[in-house]
Design an enzyme around this catalytic site. Structure first.
Site, PDB file in Angstrom:
ATOM      1  N   LYS A  21       9.884 -46.200  -3.151  1.00 24.86           N
ATOM      2  CA  LYS A  21       9.110 -47.357  -3.611  1.00 24.86           C
ATOM      3  C   LYS A  21       8.561 -47.164  -5.008  1.00 24.86           C
ATOM      4  CE  LYS A  21       4.684 -46.765  -1.148  1.00 24.86           C
ATOM      5  NZ  LYS A  21       3.662 -46.816  -2.196  1.00 24.86           N
ATOM      6  N   SER A 192      -2.782 -39.548 -12.933  1.00 22.92           N
ATOM      7  CA  SER A 192      -2.273 -40.720 -12.216  1.00 22.92           C
ATOM      8  C   SER A 192      -1.016 -41.270 -12.873  1.00 22.92           C
ATOM      9  CB  SER A 192      -3.342 -41.815 -12.167  1.00 22.92           C
ATOM     10  OG  SER A 192      -2.754 -43.043 -11.789  1.00 22.92           O
ATOM     11  N   ASP A 339       0.942 -37.565  -2.297  1.00 22.61           N
ATOM     12  CA  ASP A 339       1.387 -38.419  -1.190  1.00 22.61           C
ATOM     13  C   ASP A 339       1.851 -37.604   0.018  1.00 22.61           C
ATOM     14  OD1 ASP A 339       0.801 -40.675  -2.611  1.00 22.61           O
ATOM     15  OD2 ASP A 339       2.867 -41.053  -3.262  1.00 22.61           O
ATOM     16  N   LYS A 366      -7.260 -43.811  -1.852  1.00 18.13           N
ATOM     17  CA  LYS A 366      -5.904 -44.303  -1.550  1.00 18.13           C
ATOM     18  C   LYS A 366      -6.037 -45.538  -0.644  1.00 18.13           C
ATOM     19  CE  LYS A 366      -3.520 -41.449  -3.987  1.00 18.13           C
ATOM     20  NZ  LYS A 366      -2.778 -41.971  -5.138  1.00 18.13           N
ATOM     21  N   ARG A 370      -8.207 -41.278   2.908  1.00 20.59           N
ATOM     22  CA  ARG A 370      -7.286 -40.416   3.666  1.00 20.59           C
ATOM     23  C   ARG A 370      -7.900 -39.065   3.981  1.00 20.59           C
ATOM     24  NH1 ARG A 370      -1.710 -41.749   0.532  1.00 20.59           N
ATOM     25  NH2 ARG A 370      -1.266 -43.657   1.667  1.00 20.59           N
ATOM     26  N   ARG A 411       0.876 -43.781   5.466  1.00 17.39           N
ATOM     27  CA  ARG A 411       1.102 -42.325   5.516  1.00 17.39           C
ATOM     28  C   ARG A 411       0.306 -41.668   6.644  1.00 17.39           C
ATOM     29  NH1 ARG A 411       4.366 -42.080   1.086  1.00 17.39           N
ATOM     30  NH2 ARG A 411       3.566 -43.108  -0.774  1.00 17.39           N
TER      31      ARG A 411
HETATM   32  C1  S3P Z   1       2.403 -43.767  -7.438  1.00 21.02           C
HETATM   33  C2  S3P Z   1       1.499 -42.878  -7.904  1.00 21.02           C
HETATM   34  C3  S3P Z   1       0.506 -42.196  -7.060  1.00 21.02           C
HETATM   35  C4  S3P Z   1       0.904 -42.270  -5.596  1.00 21.02           C
HETATM   36  C5  S3P Z   1       1.341 -43.647  -5.165  1.00 21.02           C
HETATM   37  C6  S3P Z   1       2.517 -44.104  -6.010  1.00 21.02           C
HETATM   38  C7  S3P Z   1       3.318 -44.409  -8.405  1.00 21.02           C
HETATM   39  O1  S3P Z   1      -0.743 -42.808  -7.220  1.00 21.02           O
HETATM   40  O2  S3P Z   1      -0.161 -41.837  -4.781  1.00 21.02           O
HETATM   41  O3  S3P Z   1       1.738 -43.640  -3.818  1.00 21.02           O
HETATM   42  O4  S3P Z   1       4.338 -45.003  -7.995  1.00 21.02           O
HETATM   43  O5  S3P Z   1       3.042 -44.333  -9.605  1.00 21.02           O
HETATM   44  P1  S3P Z   1      -1.713 -42.406  -8.450  1.00 21.02           P
HETATM   45  O6  S3P Z   1      -0.993 -42.718  -9.697  1.00 21.02           O
HETATM   46  O7  S3P Z   1      -2.930 -43.261  -8.267  1.00 21.02           O
HETATM   47  O8  S3P Z   1      -2.001 -40.953  -8.263  1.00 21.02           O
END
Ligand code: S3P
Length: 456
Positions: A21, A192, A339, A366, A370, A411
Protein backbone atom coordinates in the site's frame (compact mmCIF):
# COMPACT_ATOMS: atom_id res chain seq x y z
CA UNK A 1 -16.10 -10.02 12.24
CA UNK A 2 -15.21 -12.35 15.11
CA UNK A 3 -12.63 -15.06 14.41
CA UNK A 4 -12.13 -18.14 16.53
CA UNK A 5 -8.57 -19.46 16.26
CA UNK A 6 -7.86 -23.06 17.17
CA UNK A 7 -4.17 -23.84 17.63
CA UNK A 8 -2.70 -26.93 15.99
CA UNK A 9 -2.81 -25.92 12.30
CA UNK A 10 0.40 -25.44 10.36
CA UNK A 11 0.79 -22.43 8.04
CA UNK A 12 2.85 -23.64 5.08
CA UNK A 13 3.12 -23.62 1.30
CA UNK A 14 3.37 -20.83 -1.28
CA UNK A 15 1.56 -17.54 -0.93
CA UNK A 16 1.15 -14.13 -2.50
CA UNK A 17 0.10 -11.01 -0.67
CA UNK A 18 -1.84 -7.95 -1.86
CA UNK A 19 0.16 -5.15 -3.47
CA UNK A 20 2.15 -2.87 -1.18
CA UNK A 21 0.00 0.00 0.00
CA UNK A 22 2.86 2.44 0.61
CA UNK A 23 4.00 1.97 -2.99
CA UNK A 24 0.44 1.91 -4.39
CA UNK A 25 -0.43 5.30 -2.82
CA UNK A 26 2.64 6.90 -4.38
CA UNK A 27 2.24 5.36 -7.83
CA UNK A 28 -1.45 6.37 -7.89
CA UNK A 29 -0.59 9.97 -6.99
CA UNK A 30 2.15 10.00 -9.61
CA UNK A 31 -0.09 8.42 -12.28
CA UNK A 32 -2.85 10.99 -11.70
CA UNK A 33 -0.36 13.88 -11.96
CA UNK A 34 1.65 12.50 -14.90
CA UNK A 35 1.45 13.90 -18.40
CA UNK A 36 -0.14 11.10 -20.43
CA UNK A 37 -1.28 7.56 -19.84
CA UNK A 38 -0.13 5.27 -17.02
CA UNK A 39 -0.92 1.60 -16.53
CA UNK A 40 -0.74 0.19 -12.99
CA UNK A 41 -1.09 -3.50 -12.27
CA UNK A 42 -1.32 -5.26 -8.93
CA UNK A 43 -2.95 -2.34 -7.11
CA UNK A 44 -4.38 -3.80 -3.91
CA UNK A 45 -8.08 -3.41 -3.18
CA UNK A 46 -7.03 -2.39 0.37
CA UNK A 47 -9.36 0.21 1.87
CA UNK A 48 -6.48 2.69 2.31
CA UNK A 49 -5.52 2.54 -1.36
CA UNK A 50 -9.17 2.91 -2.34
CA UNK A 51 -9.21 6.11 -0.25
CA UNK A 52 -6.34 7.55 -2.32
CA UNK A 53 -8.02 6.56 -5.59
CA UNK A 54 -11.32 8.12 -4.43
CA UNK A 55 -9.68 11.45 -3.52
CA UNK A 56 -7.80 11.57 -6.83
CA UNK A 57 -11.02 10.89 -8.75
CA UNK A 58 -12.39 14.17 -7.34
CA UNK A 59 -9.20 16.16 -8.05
CA UNK A 60 -8.22 14.90 -11.46
CA UNK A 61 -10.94 14.98 -14.17
CA UNK A 62 -8.88 13.21 -16.84
CA UNK A 63 -8.13 10.26 -14.53
CA UNK A 64 -11.53 10.22 -12.86
CA UNK A 65 -13.49 7.81 -15.11
CA UNK A 66 -10.81 5.09 -14.92
CA UNK A 67 -10.34 5.58 -11.17
CA UNK A 68 -14.08 5.33 -10.56
CA UNK A 69 -14.29 2.20 -12.74
CA UNK A 70 -11.42 0.61 -10.81
CA UNK A 71 -13.06 1.49 -7.49
CA UNK A 72 -16.30 -0.12 -8.64
CA UNK A 73 -14.50 -3.22 -9.93
CA UNK A 74 -12.58 -3.83 -6.71
CA UNK A 75 -15.34 -2.63 -4.40
CA UNK A 76 -18.39 -4.33 -5.88
CA UNK A 77 -17.33 -7.92 -5.48
CA UNK A 78 -15.15 -8.11 -2.37
CA UNK A 79 -16.53 -11.51 -1.34
CA UNK A 80 -15.87 -12.98 -4.78
CA UNK A 81 -12.28 -11.75 -4.66
CA UNK A 82 -11.81 -13.23 -1.19
CA UNK A 83 -13.25 -16.60 -2.25
CA UNK A 84 -10.92 -16.59 -5.24
CA UNK A 85 -7.92 -15.87 -2.98
CA UNK A 86 -8.90 -18.68 -0.63
CA UNK A 87 -9.16 -21.13 -3.54
CA UNK A 88 -5.69 -20.07 -4.65
CA UNK A 89 -4.33 -21.17 -1.25
CA UNK A 90 -3.53 -17.72 0.01
CA UNK A 91 -2.55 -16.27 -3.36
CA UNK A 92 -3.75 -12.68 -3.47
CA UNK A 93 -5.97 -11.90 -6.43
CA UNK A 94 -4.02 -9.42 -8.60
CA UNK A 95 -7.29 -7.62 -9.50
CA UNK A 96 -7.95 -5.47 -12.54
CA UNK A 97 -5.26 -3.21 -14.05
CA UNK A 98 -5.81 0.53 -13.93
CA UNK A 99 -5.12 2.72 -16.94
CA UNK A 100 -5.35 6.41 -16.17
CA UNK A 101 -4.91 9.49 -18.26
CA UNK A 102 -3.07 12.27 -16.43
CA UNK A 103 -2.92 15.92 -17.50
CA UNK A 104 0.09 16.79 -15.39
CA UNK A 105 -0.11 18.57 -12.04
CA UNK A 106 -1.76 21.47 -13.84
CA UNK A 107 -4.72 19.21 -14.59
CA UNK A 108 -5.74 19.09 -10.90
CA UNK A 109 -8.95 20.98 -10.10
CA UNK A 110 -10.60 22.09 -6.88
CA UNK A 111 -12.69 19.24 -5.46
CA UNK A 112 -16.36 20.15 -5.09
CA UNK A 113 -16.44 18.64 -1.58
CA UNK A 114 -14.25 17.56 1.32
CA UNK A 115 -11.96 14.67 0.45
CA UNK A 116 -12.42 11.62 2.64
CA UNK A 117 -9.10 9.89 3.32
CA UNK A 118 -10.84 7.17 5.36
CA UNK A 119 -8.40 5.50 7.77
CA UNK A 120 -5.34 6.44 5.73
CA UNK A 121 -2.76 8.85 7.16
CA UNK A 122 -0.57 8.28 4.10
CA UNK A 123 -3.38 9.45 1.80
CA UNK A 124 -3.89 12.65 3.77
CA UNK A 125 -0.24 13.57 4.24
CA UNK A 126 0.95 12.78 0.71
CA UNK A 127 -2.07 14.38 -0.94
CA UNK A 128 -1.42 17.60 1.01
CA UNK A 129 1.98 17.80 -0.71
CA UNK A 130 0.50 17.11 -4.16
CA UNK A 131 -2.14 19.86 -4.00
CA UNK A 132 0.05 22.46 -2.23
CA UNK A 133 1.39 24.03 -5.43
CA UNK A 134 -2.00 24.30 -7.18
CA UNK A 135 -4.23 27.39 -6.84
CA UNK A 136 -7.04 25.33 -5.31
CA UNK A 137 -8.49 24.79 -1.86
CA UNK A 138 -8.55 21.22 -0.60
CA UNK A 139 -10.20 20.04 2.62
CA UNK A 140 -8.91 16.68 3.82
CA UNK A 141 -10.91 14.69 6.37
CA UNK A 142 -10.99 11.06 7.48
CA UNK A 143 -12.59 8.53 9.78
CA UNK A 144 -12.74 8.87 13.59
CA UNK A 145 -9.22 7.51 14.00
CA UNK A 146 -7.62 9.70 11.31
CA UNK A 147 -9.35 12.85 12.65
CA UNK A 148 -7.30 12.47 15.85
CA UNK A 149 -3.89 12.07 14.18
CA UNK A 150 -1.13 14.72 14.08
CA UNK A 151 -0.97 16.81 10.89
CA UNK A 152 1.26 19.76 11.89
CA UNK A 153 4.23 17.63 10.84
CA UNK A 154 3.17 18.19 7.20
CA UNK A 155 1.42 21.55 7.67
CA UNK A 156 4.60 23.23 9.00
CA UNK A 157 6.90 22.49 6.03
CA UNK A 158 4.14 23.22 3.49
CA UNK A 159 3.58 26.64 5.12
CA UNK A 160 7.32 27.28 4.96
CA UNK A 161 7.11 26.55 1.22
CA UNK A 162 4.38 29.16 0.80
CA UNK A 163 1.07 27.24 0.97
CA UNK A 164 -1.72 28.32 3.32
CA UNK A 165 -2.42 25.35 5.54
CA UNK A 166 -4.64 25.02 8.60
CA UNK A 167 -5.35 22.20 11.02
CA UNK A 168 -7.73 22.00 13.92
CA UNK A 169 -5.42 22.08 16.93
CA UNK A 170 -2.87 20.09 14.95
CA UNK A 171 -5.45 17.52 13.78
CA UNK A 172 -7.61 17.26 10.63
CA UNK A 173 -9.46 18.77 8.86
CA UNK A 174 -6.26 19.58 7.02
CA UNK A 175 -7.08 22.51 4.74
CA UNK A 176 -4.59 23.38 2.01
CA UNK A 177 -4.86 26.52 -0.10
CA UNK A 178 -2.14 26.09 -2.62
CA UNK A 179 -0.11 28.52 -4.68
CA UNK A 180 3.41 29.22 -5.87
CA UNK A 181 5.88 27.35 -3.71
CA UNK A 182 9.55 27.89 -2.97
CA UNK A 183 11.97 25.09 -2.19
CA UNK A 184 13.04 24.62 1.44
CA UNK A 185 15.45 22.62 3.52
CA UNK A 186 13.35 20.67 5.95
CA UNK A 187 14.60 18.71 8.93
CA UNK A 188 11.81 16.48 10.18
CA UNK A 189 11.75 16.04 13.97
CA UNK A 190 9.92 12.71 13.67
CA UNK A 191 11.40 10.14 11.29
CA UNK A 192 8.49 9.86 8.85
CA UNK A 193 8.28 8.68 5.25
CA UNK A 194 4.93 10.41 4.96
CA UNK A 195 6.42 13.80 5.86
CA UNK A 196 9.38 13.20 3.54
CA UNK A 197 7.07 12.11 0.72
CA UNK A 198 4.77 15.11 1.22
CA UNK A 199 7.62 17.64 1.06
CA UNK A 200 9.32 15.96 -1.92
CA UNK A 201 6.06 15.80 -3.91
CA UNK A 202 5.49 19.52 -3.21
CA UNK A 203 9.13 20.18 -4.13
CA UNK A 204 8.50 18.86 -7.66
CA UNK A 205 6.52 22.04 -8.30
CA UNK A 206 8.46 24.55 -6.15
CA UNK A 207 10.97 27.17 -7.19
CA UNK A 208 14.51 25.94 -6.61
CA UNK A 209 15.67 22.94 -4.73
CA UNK A 210 13.81 21.16 -1.89
CA UNK A 211 15.73 19.09 0.59
CA UNK A 212 14.55 16.83 3.40
CA UNK A 213 16.97 15.73 6.13
CA UNK A 214 16.00 12.64 8.05
CA UNK A 215 17.20 11.92 11.59
CA UNK A 216 16.82 8.18 10.82
CA UNK A 217 16.28 6.83 7.30
CA UNK A 218 12.68 5.90 6.48
CA UNK A 219 11.10 4.00 3.57
CA UNK A 220 12.32 5.47 0.28
CA UNK A 221 9.48 4.66 -2.13
CA UNK A 222 8.89 8.28 -3.14
CA UNK A 223 12.49 8.94 -4.14
CA UNK A 224 12.82 5.58 -5.92
CA UNK A 225 9.73 6.18 -8.05
CA UNK A 226 10.79 9.75 -8.84
CA UNK A 227 14.29 8.67 -9.85
CA UNK A 228 12.83 5.90 -12.06
CA UNK A 229 10.64 8.53 -13.75
CA UNK A 230 13.71 10.64 -14.51
CA UNK A 231 13.24 13.34 -11.86
CA UNK A 232 16.36 15.12 -10.60
CA UNK A 233 16.58 13.36 -7.22
CA UNK A 234 19.74 13.54 -5.13
CA UNK A 235 20.07 10.99 -2.36
CA UNK A 236 22.83 11.49 0.18
CA UNK A 237 23.45 10.17 3.68
CA UNK A 238 20.48 11.26 5.81
CA UNK A 239 19.00 13.59 3.17
CA UNK A 240 17.07 13.63 -0.12
CA UNK A 241 16.60 16.54 -2.50
CA UNK A 242 14.48 17.21 -5.60
CA UNK A 243 14.19 20.00 -8.13
CA UNK A 244 11.16 20.98 -10.26
CA UNK A 245 10.09 18.25 -12.63
CA UNK A 246 6.98 17.15 -14.51
CA UNK A 247 6.95 13.42 -15.20
CA UNK A 248 5.32 11.50 -18.08
CA UNK A 249 2.94 8.54 -17.87
CA UNK A 250 4.49 5.22 -16.84
CA UNK A 251 3.75 1.56 -16.21
CA UNK A 252 4.44 -0.78 -13.31
CA UNK A 253 3.22 -3.76 -11.35
CA UNK A 254 2.96 -3.03 -7.61
CA UNK A 255 5.09 -5.55 -5.65
CA UNK A 256 3.45 -7.61 -2.90
CA UNK A 257 3.31 -5.89 0.49
CA UNK A 258 6.29 -7.00 2.56
CA UNK A 259 4.60 -5.71 5.72
CA UNK A 260 1.65 -8.01 4.92
CA UNK A 261 4.04 -10.86 4.12
CA UNK A 262 5.56 -10.40 7.59
CA UNK A 263 2.29 -11.63 9.14
CA UNK A 264 2.21 -14.79 7.01
CA UNK A 265 5.90 -15.44 7.73
CA UNK A 266 5.30 -15.01 11.45
CA UNK A 267 2.29 -17.34 11.24
CA UNK A 268 4.53 -19.97 9.62
CA UNK A 269 7.23 -19.43 12.26
CA UNK A 270 4.91 -19.89 15.26
CA UNK A 271 3.24 -22.95 13.73
CA UNK A 272 6.45 -24.58 12.47
CA UNK A 273 5.58 -24.39 8.76
CA UNK A 274 7.74 -23.87 5.70
CA UNK A 275 6.45 -20.95 3.64
CA UNK A 276 7.43 -19.06 0.51
CA UNK A 277 5.93 -15.67 -0.27
CA UNK A 278 6.29 -14.87 -3.96
CA UNK A 279 6.45 -11.57 -5.78
CA UNK A 280 6.98 -9.41 -2.75
CA UNK A 281 8.78 -6.07 -2.44
CA UNK A 282 12.20 -6.51 -0.84
CA UNK A 283 13.22 -2.84 -0.70
CA UNK A 284 15.90 -2.67 2.04
CA UNK A 285 14.16 0.31 3.65
CA UNK A 286 11.28 -2.08 4.43
CA UNK A 287 13.02 -5.34 5.32
CA UNK A 288 14.76 -4.36 8.58
CA UNK A 289 12.37 -6.70 10.39
CA UNK A 290 14.25 -9.60 8.77
CA UNK A 291 17.36 -8.74 10.77
CA UNK A 292 15.25 -8.63 13.94
CA UNK A 293 13.92 -12.08 12.97
CA UNK A 294 17.50 -13.28 12.43
CA UNK A 295 18.38 -12.20 15.99
CA UNK A 296 15.34 -14.17 17.18
CA UNK A 297 16.75 -17.25 15.45
CA UNK A 298 14.77 -17.20 12.18
CA UNK A 299 16.61 -16.75 8.92
CA UNK A 300 14.63 -15.36 5.96
CA UNK A 301 16.85 -14.53 2.99
CA UNK A 302 15.51 -11.78 0.70
CA UNK A 303 16.83 -12.11 -2.83
CA UNK A 304 15.56 -9.60 -5.39
CA UNK A 305 14.95 -11.09 -8.84
CA UNK A 306 13.64 -8.02 -10.71
CA UNK A 307 12.85 -4.33 -10.34
CA UNK A 308 9.56 -2.47 -10.83
CA UNK A 309 9.85 1.30 -11.17
CA UNK A 310 12.97 1.22 -9.00
CA UNK A 311 11.53 -1.23 -6.45
CA UNK A 312 13.32 -4.57 -5.96
CA UNK A 313 10.97 -7.58 -6.03
CA UNK A 314 11.72 -11.17 -5.05
CA UNK A 315 10.57 -13.97 -2.80
CA UNK A 316 10.87 -14.62 0.92
CA UNK A 317 11.24 -18.16 2.22
CA UNK A 318 11.07 -19.27 5.82
CA UNK A 319 11.89 -22.76 7.13
CA UNK A 320 11.00 -24.09 10.59
CA UNK A 321 13.38 -22.59 13.19
CA UNK A 322 14.97 -24.52 16.06
CA UNK A 323 13.68 -22.05 18.63
CA UNK A 324 12.67 -18.44 19.02
CA UNK A 325 14.75 -16.10 21.21
CA UNK A 326 13.62 -12.86 22.83
CA UNK A 327 15.04 -9.74 21.21
CA UNK A 328 15.83 -6.08 21.88
CA UNK A 329 14.94 -3.53 19.21
CA UNK A 330 16.74 -0.28 20.00
CA UNK A 331 15.32 3.23 19.50
CA UNK A 332 17.59 3.77 16.44
CA UNK A 333 16.28 0.64 14.74
CA UNK A 334 12.65 1.06 15.73
CA UNK A 335 11.57 3.54 13.01
CA UNK A 336 12.77 1.04 10.40
CA UNK A 337 10.39 -1.63 11.74
CA UNK A 338 7.61 0.78 12.73
CA UNK A 339 4.89 -1.22 10.96
CA UNK A 340 6.30 -4.59 12.03
CA UNK A 341 6.35 -3.98 15.80
CA UNK A 342 2.88 -5.58 16.19
CA UNK A 343 3.88 -8.77 14.36
CA UNK A 344 7.29 -8.91 16.05
CA UNK A 345 5.57 -8.48 19.42
CA UNK A 346 3.26 -11.40 18.59
CA UNK A 347 6.33 -13.52 17.82
CA UNK A 348 8.09 -12.28 20.96
CA UNK A 349 5.17 -13.60 23.00
CA UNK A 350 6.21 -17.08 21.82
CA UNK A 351 9.95 -16.58 22.26
CA UNK A 352 12.11 -17.87 25.03
CA UNK A 353 13.02 -14.91 27.22
CA UNK A 354 11.80 -11.32 27.29
CA UNK A 355 11.81 -8.78 24.45
CA UNK A 356 11.96 -4.99 24.45
CA UNK A 357 10.93 -2.55 21.73
CA UNK A 358 12.56 0.71 22.78
CA UNK A 359 11.45 4.23 21.88
CA UNK A 360 8.15 3.13 20.35
CA UNK A 361 6.25 6.35 21.28
CA UNK A 362 5.30 6.99 17.63
CA UNK A 363 3.07 3.89 17.85
CA UNK A 364 0.74 5.94 20.06
CA UNK A 365 -0.29 8.07 17.04
CA UNK A 366 -0.85 5.30 14.50
CA UNK A 367 -4.35 4.15 13.49
CA UNK A 368 -4.89 3.56 17.24
CA UNK A 369 -2.54 3.78 20.23
CA UNK A 370 -0.71 0.61 19.21
CA UNK A 371 1.59 0.73 22.22
CA UNK A 372 -1.17 0.40 24.81
CA UNK A 373 -3.27 -1.70 22.42
CA UNK A 374 -0.57 -4.31 21.90
CA UNK A 375 0.25 -4.67 25.58
CA UNK A 376 -3.37 -4.88 26.71
CA UNK A 377 -4.65 -7.14 23.93
CA UNK A 378 -1.67 -9.53 24.09
CA UNK A 379 -2.45 -9.83 27.79
CA UNK A 380 -6.03 -10.68 26.74
CA UNK A 381 -4.55 -13.70 24.95
CA UNK A 382 -2.71 -14.69 28.12
CA UNK A 383 0.72 -13.35 27.12
CA UNK A 384 2.94 -11.22 29.35
CA UNK A 385 3.22 -7.68 27.92
CA UNK A 386 3.58 -4.17 29.34
CA UNK A 387 4.44 -0.58 28.51
CA UNK A 388 7.32 1.13 30.31
CA UNK A 389 7.63 4.77 29.25
CA UNK A 390 7.90 4.58 25.46
CA UNK A 391 9.06 0.96 25.48
CA UNK A 392 6.96 -2.13 24.81
CA UNK A 393 7.97 -5.16 26.85
CA UNK A 394 6.86 -8.67 25.93
CA UNK A 395 7.51 -11.49 28.37
CA UNK A 396 7.87 -14.54 26.14
CA UNK A 397 7.13 -18.11 27.11
CA UNK A 398 3.95 -18.46 24.99
CA UNK A 399 0.34 -17.57 25.70
CA UNK A 400 -2.65 -19.41 27.03
CA UNK A 401 -5.27 -18.17 24.56
CA UNK A 402 -8.21 -15.93 25.38
CA UNK A 403 -10.10 -13.01 23.89
CA UNK A 404 -8.65 -9.89 22.28
CA UNK A 405 -10.00 -6.91 20.31
CA UNK A 406 -8.48 -5.42 17.17
CA UNK A 407 -9.65 -1.89 18.19
CA UNK A 408 -10.26 -1.03 14.52
CA UNK A 409 -6.57 -1.43 13.67
CA UNK A 410 -5.50 -3.70 10.82
CA UNK A 411 -2.04 -4.51 12.18
CA UNK A 412 -3.34 -5.18 15.67
CA UNK A 413 -5.96 -7.54 14.19
CA UNK A 414 -3.41 -9.54 12.20
CA UNK A 415 -0.79 -9.61 14.99
CA UNK A 416 -3.32 -10.94 17.50
CA UNK A 417 -4.29 -13.65 15.02
CA UNK A 418 -0.64 -14.69 14.68
CA UNK A 419 -0.16 -14.82 18.47
CA UNK A 420 -3.34 -16.89 18.81
CA UNK A 421 -2.27 -19.50 16.22
CA UNK A 422 0.29 -20.98 18.62
CA UNK A 423 -1.49 -20.38 21.92
CA UNK A 424 -2.06 -23.29 24.28
CA UNK A 425 -5.85 -22.99 23.93
CA UNK A 426 -8.40 -21.44 21.53
CA UNK A 427 -8.77 -17.68 21.17
CA UNK A 428 -11.35 -15.24 19.89
CA UNK A 429 -10.31 -12.11 18.02
CA UNK A 430 -12.98 -9.43 17.76
CA UNK A 431 -13.04 -6.89 14.91
CA UNK A 432 -11.01 -8.92 12.42
CA UNK A 433 -12.59 -6.98 9.50
CA UNK A 434 -10.03 -4.22 10.21
CA UNK A 435 -7.42 -6.33 8.36
CA UNK A 436 -8.99 -5.18 5.04
CA UNK A 437 -7.32 -1.79 5.46
CA UNK A 438 -4.07 -3.32 4.20
CA UNK A 439 -4.68 -7.06 3.67
CA UNK A 440 -8.15 -7.91 2.35
CA UNK A 441 -8.58 -11.69 2.53
CA UNK A 442 -6.05 -12.16 5.37
CA UNK A 443 -8.13 -14.73 7.27
CA UNK A 444 -8.97 -16.63 4.07
CA UNK A 445 -5.29 -16.61 3.09
CA UNK A 446 -4.28 -18.11 6.46
CA UNK A 447 -6.99 -20.76 6.23
CA UNK A 448 -5.87 -21.59 2.68
CA UNK A 449 -2.34 -22.09 4.02
CA UNK A 450 -3.43 -24.45 6.81
CA UNK A 451 -4.46 -22.31 9.82
CA UNK A 452 -7.45 -23.48 11.83
CA UNK A 453 -9.72 -20.49 12.15
CA UNK A 454 -13.40 -19.78 11.70
CA UNK A 455 -15.05 -16.44 11.14
CA UNK A 456 -18.57 -15.37 12.07
C1 S3P B 1 4.06 5.01 5.56
C2 S3P B 1 4.91 5.49 6.49
C3 S3P B 1 4.86 5.12 7.92
C4 S3P B 1 4.06 3.85 8.12
C5 S3P B 1 2.75 3.84 7.36
C6 S3P B 1 3.01 4.02 5.88
C7 S3P B 1 4.19 5.50 4.17
O1 S3P B 1 4.26 6.16 8.65
O2 S3P B 1 3.81 3.64 9.49
O3 S3P B 1 2.08 2.63 7.55
O4 S3P B 1 3.63 4.88 3.24
O5 S3P B 1 4.87 6.51 3.97
P1 S3P B 1 5.12 7.43 9.15
O6 S3P B 1 5.65 8.10 7.94
O7 S3P B 1 4.13 8.29 9.88
O8 S3P B 1 6.17 6.87 10.04
Amino acid sequence: MRVVVTPGGRVAGRARVPGDKSIAHRWLLLAATARGRSRLEGLPPSLDVRSTAGCLAALCPSASPALRRWLTDVGDHPQEALDRSARLGGAADPGPALEVEGSGRRGLVEAPHELDCGNSGTTMRLLAGVVASRPIRTVLVGDRSLMTRPMERVATPLRAMGARVTTSGGRPPLVVEGGSLRGIEHRSEVPSAQVKGCVLLAGLDAEGRTEVAEPIPTRDHTERALAALGAPVEVGPGRVAVAPFQHEGFGGRVPGDVSGAAFLIAAAVVTGGELTVEDVGVNPSRTAFLSVLARMGVSVPAAPSRTELGEPVGELRVAPAAGLRGVTVGREELPRVIDEVPVLAALAAHAEGPSRFAGAGELRVKEVDRLAGLAEELRGLGAAADVEGDDLLVGGGGCAGGTARARGDHRLAMALCVAALAARGPSTIEGMEAAAVSFPGFVQALIGLGARMEGS
